[in-house]
Write a protein that holds these residues in place. Structure first.
Motif, short mmCIF file in Angstrom:
data_model
loop_
_atom_site.label_atom_id
_atom_site.label_comp_id
_atom_site.label_asym_id
_atom_site.label_seq_id
_atom_site.Cartn_x
_atom_site.Cartn_y
_atom_site.Cartn_z
N LEU A 89 -43.78 16.14 5.20
CA LEU A 89 -43.07 15.14 4.41
C LEU A 89 -43.25 15.39 2.91
O LEU A 89 -42.30 15.30 2.14
CB LEU A 89 -43.57 13.73 4.77
CG LEU A 89 -42.92 12.58 4.01
CD1 LEU A 89 -41.44 12.50 4.32
CD2 LEU A 89 -43.61 11.26 4.34
N TYR A 92 -41.13 18.37 1.93
CA TYR A 92 -39.72 17.97 1.99
C TYR A 92 -39.34 17.12 0.77
O TYR A 92 -38.32 17.36 0.12
CB TYR A 92 -39.46 17.20 3.28
CG TYR A 92 -38.07 16.61 3.36
CD1 TYR A 92 -36.97 17.42 3.64
CD2 TYR A 92 -37.85 15.25 3.15
CE1 TYR A 92 -35.69 16.88 3.72
CE2 TYR A 92 -36.58 14.71 3.23
CZ TYR A 92 -35.51 15.53 3.51
OH TYR A 92 -34.25 15.00 3.58
N LEU A 93 -40.17 16.14 0.44
CA LEU A 93 -39.87 15.27 -0.69
C LEU A 93 -39.90 16.01 -2.02
O LEU A 93 -39.11 15.72 -2.92
CB LEU A 93 -40.83 14.07 -0.72
CG LEU A 93 -40.59 13.05 0.39
CD1 LEU A 93 -41.67 11.97 0.35
CD2 LEU A 93 -39.20 12.45 0.31
N GLU A 96 -36.52 17.72 -2.09
CA GLU A 96 -35.37 16.84 -2.17
C GLU A 96 -35.29 16.04 -3.47
O GLU A 96 -34.24 15.59 -3.85
CB GLU A 96 -35.35 15.88 -0.98
CG GLU A 96 -35.01 16.55 0.33
CD GLU A 96 -33.62 17.16 0.33
OE1 GLU A 96 -32.65 16.45 0.02
OE2 GLU A 96 -33.51 18.36 0.63
N THR A 97 -36.41 15.84 -4.13
CA THR A 97 -36.39 15.05 -5.36
C THR A 97 -36.38 15.91 -6.62
O THR A 97 -36.51 15.37 -7.72
CB THR A 97 -37.61 14.10 -5.41
OG1 THR A 97 -38.81 14.88 -5.39
CG2 THR A 97 -37.59 13.13 -4.24
N ARG A 109 -28.08 16.85 3.71
CA ARG A 109 -29.35 16.13 3.80
C ARG A 109 -29.81 15.98 5.26
O ARG A 109 -30.98 16.09 5.56
CB ARG A 109 -29.26 14.77 3.13
CG ARG A 109 -29.19 14.84 1.62
CD ARG A 109 -29.27 13.45 1.01
NE ARG A 109 -29.07 13.50 -0.41
CZ ARG A 109 -30.03 13.72 -1.30
NH1 ARG A 109 -31.25 13.91 -0.91
NH2 ARG A 109 -29.75 13.75 -2.58
#
Length: 170
Positions: A89, A92-93, A96-97, A109
């Motif tokens: 996680l 991934y974050l 993605e951010t 996404r």
């Protein structure tokens, strides 16, 4: 700094054939090629399915470190799965951010999320598997150290104790 570890940069060439829309004096005429730099999370690309040595080592180290504090945790695959999910996680974050990453569609996404879930299970499987590889060798060494002496050695020891002519004359 973390973003550079988990995101990759790619260069995309964009060709423009729209001369009438280019501002005057910009050289944006027909057939112009411009270079655009995009960044995307390395964890959510198909290539990332095979590049997890660091994440696996981190999960294994945290899992076994917690096992020192709480021995039952060091043997629990549920704890390893939880740590793998947290590491997955986080990576991934981070991807993605990233503000430098291009905008993603809902479909992109969803695909990235599915790949991240698969990658999380790959990390978990590798961490548990790495733990299992070392376990049989350690158990075999323990069994060998605890095993009774072979029968032939025991027979020779008895004969030497009785003085049946085996061993040094005394």
């Amino acid at each position: 700094m973390l973003r550079e570890l988990f995101n990759r940069t790619r260069t995309v060439k964009v060709e423009s054939s729209m001369a009438s829309f280019a501002p005057p004096g910009t050289g944006g005429g027909a057939g112009t090629t411009t270079t655009k730099v995009e960044r995307e999370g390395a964890f959510v690309t198909p290539q990332s399915l095979v590049s997890f040595a660091g994440a696996t080592a981190a999960v294994t180290a945290v899992w076994k470190g917690l096992g020192i504090v709480r021995p039952d945790w060091g043997q629990s695959p549920v704890v390893a799965l939880t740590i793998s999910a947290l590491v997955g996680l986080a990576i991934y974050l981070i991807g993605e951010t990233d503000p430098a990453a291009p905008a993603a569609t809902t479909r992109q996404r969803l695909i990235s999320g599915l790949i991240a879930i698969i990658n999380t299970f790959v990390i978990f499987s590798a961490a548990v598997g790495a733990n299992q590889i070392a376990k049989p060798a350690a158990q075999a060494a323990e069994r060998q150290a605890e095993a009774p002496a072979p029968k032939a050695v025991a027979v020779l020891d008895r004969r030497m104790a009785r003085g049946d002519g085996i061993g040094p004359a005394g």
